[in-house]
Motif scaffolding. Structure first.
Motif, PDB file in Angstrom:
ATOM      1  N   MET A 160      33.615  49.616  52.915  1.00 60.40           N
ATOM      2  CA  MET A 160      33.594  48.154  52.820  1.00 60.40           C
ATOM      3  C   MET A 160      33.046  47.705  51.476  1.00 60.40           C
ATOM      4  O   MET A 160      33.522  46.730  50.892  1.00 60.40           O
ATOM      5  CB  MET A 160      32.773  47.569  53.962  1.00 60.40           C
ATOM      6  CG  MET A 160      33.445  47.702  55.316  1.00 60.40           C
ATOM      7  SD  MET A 160      32.625  46.737  56.586  1.00 60.40           S
ATOM      8  CE  MET A 160      32.841  45.085  55.968  1.00 60.40           C
ATOM      9  N   SER A 161      32.054  48.420  50.977  1.00 58.57           N
ATOM     10  CA  SER A 161      31.496  48.092  49.667  1.00 58.57           C
ATOM     11  C   SER A 161      32.537  48.304  48.575  1.00 58.57           C
ATOM     12  O   SER A 161      32.669  47.496  47.650  1.00 58.57           O
ATOM     13  CB  SER A 161      30.263  48.955  49.395  1.00 58.57           C
ATOM     14  OG  SER A 161      29.749  48.706  48.104  1.00 58.57           O
ATOM     15  N   TYR A 162      33.297  49.388  48.690  1.00 54.02           N
ATOM     16  CA  TYR A 162      34.344  49.690  47.706  1.00 54.02           C
ATOM     17  C   TYR A 162      35.426  48.615  47.737  1.00 54.02           C
ATOM     18  O   TYR A 162      35.890  48.149  46.689  1.00 54.02           O
ATOM     19  CB  TYR A 162      34.945  51.057  48.019  1.00 54.02           C
ATOM     20  CG  TYR A 162      35.836  51.604  46.936  1.00 54.02           C
ATOM     21  CD1 TYR A 162      35.303  52.312  45.861  1.00 54.02           C
ATOM     22  CD2 TYR A 162      37.211  51.412  46.975  1.00 54.02           C
ATOM     23  CE1 TYR A 162      36.117  52.817  44.858  1.00 54.02           C
ATOM     24  CE2 TYR A 162      38.035  51.912  45.978  1.00 54.02           C
ATOM     25  CZ  TYR A 162      37.484  52.612  44.928  1.00 54.02           C
ATOM     26  OH  TYR A 162      38.293  53.106  43.930  1.00 54.02           O
ATOM     27  N   LEU A 163      35.813  48.210  48.948  1.00 59.30           N
ATOM     28  CA  LEU A 163      36.825  47.163  49.098  1.00 59.30           C
ATOM     29  C   LEU A 163      36.318  45.840  48.537  1.00 59.30           C
ATOM     30  O   LEU A 163      37.063  45.101  47.881  1.00 59.30           O
ATOM     31  CB  LEU A 163      37.188  47.012  50.572  1.00 59.30           C
ATOM     32  CG  LEU A 163      38.245  45.955  50.913  1.00 59.30           C
ATOM     33  CD1 LEU A 163      39.573  46.306  50.255  1.00 59.30           C
ATOM     34  CD2 LEU A 163      38.412  45.840  52.421  1.00 59.30           C
ATOM     35  N   HIS A 164      35.056  45.535  48.779  1.00 60.22           N
ATOM     36  CA  HIS A 164      34.443  44.308  48.256  1.00 60.22           C
ATOM     37  C   HIS A 164      34.523  44.292  46.733  1.00 60.22           C
ATOM     38  O   HIS A 164      34.913  43.285  46.122  1.00 60.22           O
ATOM     39  CB  HIS A 164      32.989  44.235  48.721  1.00 60.22           C
ATOM     40  CG  HIS A 164      32.263  42.998  48.295  1.00 60.22           C
ATOM     41  ND1 HIS A 164      31.800  42.809  47.002  1.00 60.22           N
ATOM     42  CD2 HIS A 164      31.922  41.875  48.984  1.00 60.22           C
ATOM     43  CE1 HIS A 164      31.204  41.635  46.920  1.00 60.22           C
ATOM     44  NE2 HIS A 164      31.262  41.043  48.096  1.00 60.22           N
ATOM     45  N   THR A 165      34.176  45.407  46.102  1.00 61.26           N
ATOM     46  CA  THR A 165      34.212  45.497  44.640  1.00 61.26           C
ATOM     47  C   THR A 165      35.628  45.299  44.110  1.00 61.26           C
ATOM     48  O   THR A 165      35.842  44.595  43.119  1.00 61.26           O
ATOM     49  CB  THR A 165      33.674  46.868  44.186  1.00 61.26           C
ATOM     50  OG1 THR A 165      32.324  47.017  44.648  1.00 61.26           O
ATOM     51  CG2 THR A 165      33.709  46.994  42.671  1.00 61.26           C
ATOM     52  N   ALA A 166      36.603  45.918  44.780  1.00 58.98           N
ATOM     53  CA  ALA A 166      37.996  45.818  44.335  1.00 58.98           C
ATOM     54  C   ALA A 166      38.506  44.383  44.425  1.00 58.98           C
ATOM     55  O   ALA A 166      39.100  43.857  43.475  1.00 58.98           O
ATOM     56  CB  ALA A 166      38.873  46.746  45.168  1.00 58.98           C
ATOM     57  N   LEU A 167      38.277  43.732  45.563  1.00 59.92           N
ATOM     58  CA  LEU A 167      38.792  42.374  45.754  1.00 59.92           C
ATOM     59  C   LEU A 167      38.079  41.376  44.848  1.00 59.92           C
ATOM     60  O   LEU A 167      38.705  40.453  44.311  1.00 59.92           O
ATOM     61  CB  LEU A 167      38.641  41.964  47.218  1.00 59.92           C
ATOM     62  CG  LEU A 167      39.299  40.640  47.613  1.00 59.92           C
ATOM     63  CD1 LEU A 167      40.790  40.658  47.295  1.00 59.92           C
ATOM     64  CD2 LEU A 167      39.081  40.351  49.097  1.00 59.92           C
ATOM     65  N   LYS A 168      36.790  41.565  44.654  1.00 56.94           N
ATOM     66  CA  LYS A 168      36.051  40.669  43.766  1.00 56.94           C
ATOM     67  C   LYS A 168      36.580  40.780  42.341  1.00 56.94           C
ATOM     68  O   LYS A 168      36.686  39.787  41.616  1.00 56.94           O
ATOM     69  CB  LYS A 168      34.557  41.000  43.804  1.00 56.94           C
ATOM     70  CG  LYS A 168      33.701  39.999  43.031  1.00 56.94           C
ATOM     71  CD  LYS A 168      32.220  40.282  43.215  1.00 56.94           C
ATOM     72  CE  LYS A 168      31.376  39.238  42.488  1.00 56.94           C
ATOM     73  NZ  LYS A 168      29.919  39.496  42.673  1.00 56.94           N
ATOM     74  N   ASN A 169      36.939  41.991  41.937  1.00 60.17           N
ATOM     75  CA  ASN A 169      37.495  42.197  40.604  1.00 60.17           C
ATOM     76  C   ASN A 169      38.826  41.471  40.451  1.00 60.17           C
ATOM     77  O   ASN A 169      39.110  40.877  39.408  1.00 60.17           O
ATOM     78  CB  ASN A 169      37.677  43.700  40.352  1.00 60.17           C
ATOM     79  CG  ASN A 169      38.019  44.011  38.907  1.00 60.17           C
ATOM     80  OD1 ASN A 169      39.080  43.664  38.423  1.00 60.17           O
ATOM     81  ND2 ASN A 169      37.104  44.674  38.233  1.00 60.17           N
ATOM     82  N   VAL A 170      39.649  41.500  41.493  1.00 59.09           N
ATOM     83  CA  VAL A 170      40.939  40.809  41.457  1.00 59.09           C
ATOM     84  C   VAL A 170      40.731  39.308  41.244  1.00 59.09           C
ATOM     85  O   VAL A 170      41.372  38.687  40.385  1.00 59.09           O
ATOM     86  CB  VAL A 170      41.725  41.058  42.764  1.00 59.09           C
ATOM     87  CG1 VAL A 170      42.960  40.153  42.826  1.00 59.09           C
ATOM     88  CG2 VAL A 170      42.141  42.515  42.867  1.00 59.09           C
ATOM     89  N   PHE A 171      39.818  38.712  42.012  1.00 59.05           N
ATOM     90  CA  PHE A 171      39.583  37.271  41.890  1.00 59.05           C
ATOM     91  C   PHE A 171      38.895  36.923  40.567  1.00 59.05           C
ATOM     92  O   PHE A 171      39.110  35.838  40.019  1.00 59.05           O
ATOM     93  CB  PHE A 171      38.759  36.770  43.073  1.00 59.05           C
ATOM     94  CG  PHE A 171      39.575  36.505  44.303  1.00 59.05           C
ATOM     95  CD1 PHE A 171      40.494  35.470  44.329  1.00 59.05           C
ATOM     96  CD2 PHE A 171      39.443  37.299  45.430  1.00 59.05           C
ATOM     97  CE1 PHE A 171      41.261  35.214  45.458  1.00 59.05           C
ATOM     98  CE2 PHE A 171      40.201  37.057  46.567  1.00 59.05           C
ATOM     99  CZ  PHE A 171      41.114  36.014  46.579  1.00 59.05           C
TER     100      PHE A 171
END
Length: 418
Positions: A160-171
């Motif tokens: 979940m932390s990895y996914l959070h980092t990825a999506l935050k980078n996209v935005f």
């Protein structure tokens, strides 16, 4: 009938008269600015041709068209395209993540796997300006509780932390590209926001000693593999990429010069430079470990000779190969590690957590963060400060230190406890 009349020094009236089918006459006039009568003749000829071919546009209609054109040119520009989250992720991958100077090929691949698996099926068709912070908070809560993984379990905190980092980078990129004004991920808490690692991510010294003892119930290859993580502080990809050319038995040193990430479709194993410049390092290992490594080298050479022409490694000499010279899959150690922990009933800590374990053991022994940084290969001391937590053994050492301040040692009698 066509003619012109001079109206001024350079002004000429062009006149074209024709007979309509009903017998009436149609008179067309235009004003032309010419230097002389010869130029006026040419302009008149053009007007006659336009009238005869039916391409002539009356002055009044031309004026209306010019006004419409002017209004169009001065009209507000079209609003920018509204992107769905799926389209934004495609832009992000194409213009940002796929740039090897920004993100490694393996990291790009992994982040796309997470986004395609856990975000786009649910939010991909929504316009990004409609995605709110609370919508994302609820989605991450959904991922935390629903059994969506291949094993039928909720996502782990690390995932979940990895996914959070990825999506935050996209935005974040969408803000830079002027597609959004605010990042909706800013208000979504990362489950791994803590600066320091917690006790679930490493083994205490007494646990690690017991694990090392049990490791040698495994085949020697796997025992050495996990020892490299727990006493050498190597990353998994660094161990997979180790070759005999990087082993110095005289100095008891191992040199890290490459790392191998997962095997990608159509590409194969991705071998690249280590994570940071300081990750290229030389680590001194204990004598007993190097002795076992020498024994393993003998086994390794005998196995290669037995394979003969079936050897697929070419001139490469990976310490840990899959049987025919090619490096083992980076996922294979995890499977072996889980079986080992389950069999001996040790609590679960990831292979990467063995790096944390080594760092905590060094802290317990009084080594400075700088020494830990050099051994573990961090680019800066700030990265190593995640280990600046207090382990149980360190807490006990502090308590033992203050035992000398016990009041009775100074002749003070304590009142009995009722």
């Amino acid at each position: 009938m066509a003619r012109w009349e001079k109206r001024g020094k350079t002004s000429y009236r062009l006149i074209v008269e024709s007979k309509k089918p009903d017998g009436s006459r149609d008179r067309i006039t235009e004003t032309a600015h010419c230097r002389n009568g010869k130029e006026a003749d040419k302009e008149l000829a053009k007007l006659v041709v336009a009238v005869e071919e039916g391409t002539y546009v009356p002055k009044k209609l031309r004026k209306q068209q010019q006004q419409q054109t002017a209004e169009t040119e001065h009209a507000l520009p079209d609003l920018p395209k509204r992107y769905t989250l799926r389209e934004l992720v495609e832009l992000w991958e194409r213009n940002y993540a796929s740039n090897p100077n920004i993100m490694s090929e393996n990291t790009c691949y992994n982040r796309m796997v997470y986004l395609n698996g856990y975000i786009l099926p649910y939010l991909g068709d929504k316009y990004i300006d409609e995605i709110t912070t609370i919508m994302l908070v609820e989605h991450f809560n959904f991922l935390r509780t629903e059994k969506l993984t291949k094993k039928g379990k909720p996502m782990s905190l690390n995932s979940m932390s990895y996914l959070h980092t990825a999506l935050k980078n996209v935005f974040t990129r969408s803000i830079e590209w002027k597609l959004l004004k605010e990042n909706p991920m800013v208000g979504v808490k990362n489950v791994r926001e803590s600066k320091y690692i917690n006790k679930e991510m490493y083994y205490e010294s007494n646990e690690s000693e017991e694990i090392i003892k049990r490791l040698f119930s495994l085949p020697l290859m796997w025992a050495l593999f996990f020892c490299l993580a727990i006493i050498g502080g190597f990353r998994r990809g660094e161990i997979v990429a180790l070759e005999w050319t990087g082993v110095d038995f005289e100095k008891n040193e191992l040199s890290i010069v490459k790392t191998i990430s997962r095997k990608l479709p159509l590409i194969g194993f991705v071998e690249r430079n280590p994570k940071t410049k300081t990750s290229k390092r030389t680590v001194i290992m204990p004598v007993w470990f190097m002795h076992l490594l020498r024994l393993y080298q003998v086994q390794w050479e005998e196995a290669k000779e037995a394979i003969g022409y079936a050897w697929e490694g070419g001139s490469r000499q990976y310490l840990f190969h899959a049987g025919k010279g090619l490096p083992i899959s980076v996922t294979a150690p995890r499977k072996r590690w889980i079986k080992f922990l389950d069999y001996h009933r040790f609590r679960f800590v990831t292979i990467h957590g063995l790096r944390h374990t080594m760092a905590t053991m060094m802290l317990d022994e009084g080594f400075s963060l700088k020494v830990i940084q050099d051994r573990i290969g961090h680019a800066n001391l700030a990265s190593t400060e995640i280990y600046a937590h207090v382990t149980k053994s360190a807490q006990k050492s502090v308590a033992d230190h203050f035992e000398k301040l016990a009041p009775e040692k100074f002749g003070t009698n304590l009142a009995p406890i009722n």
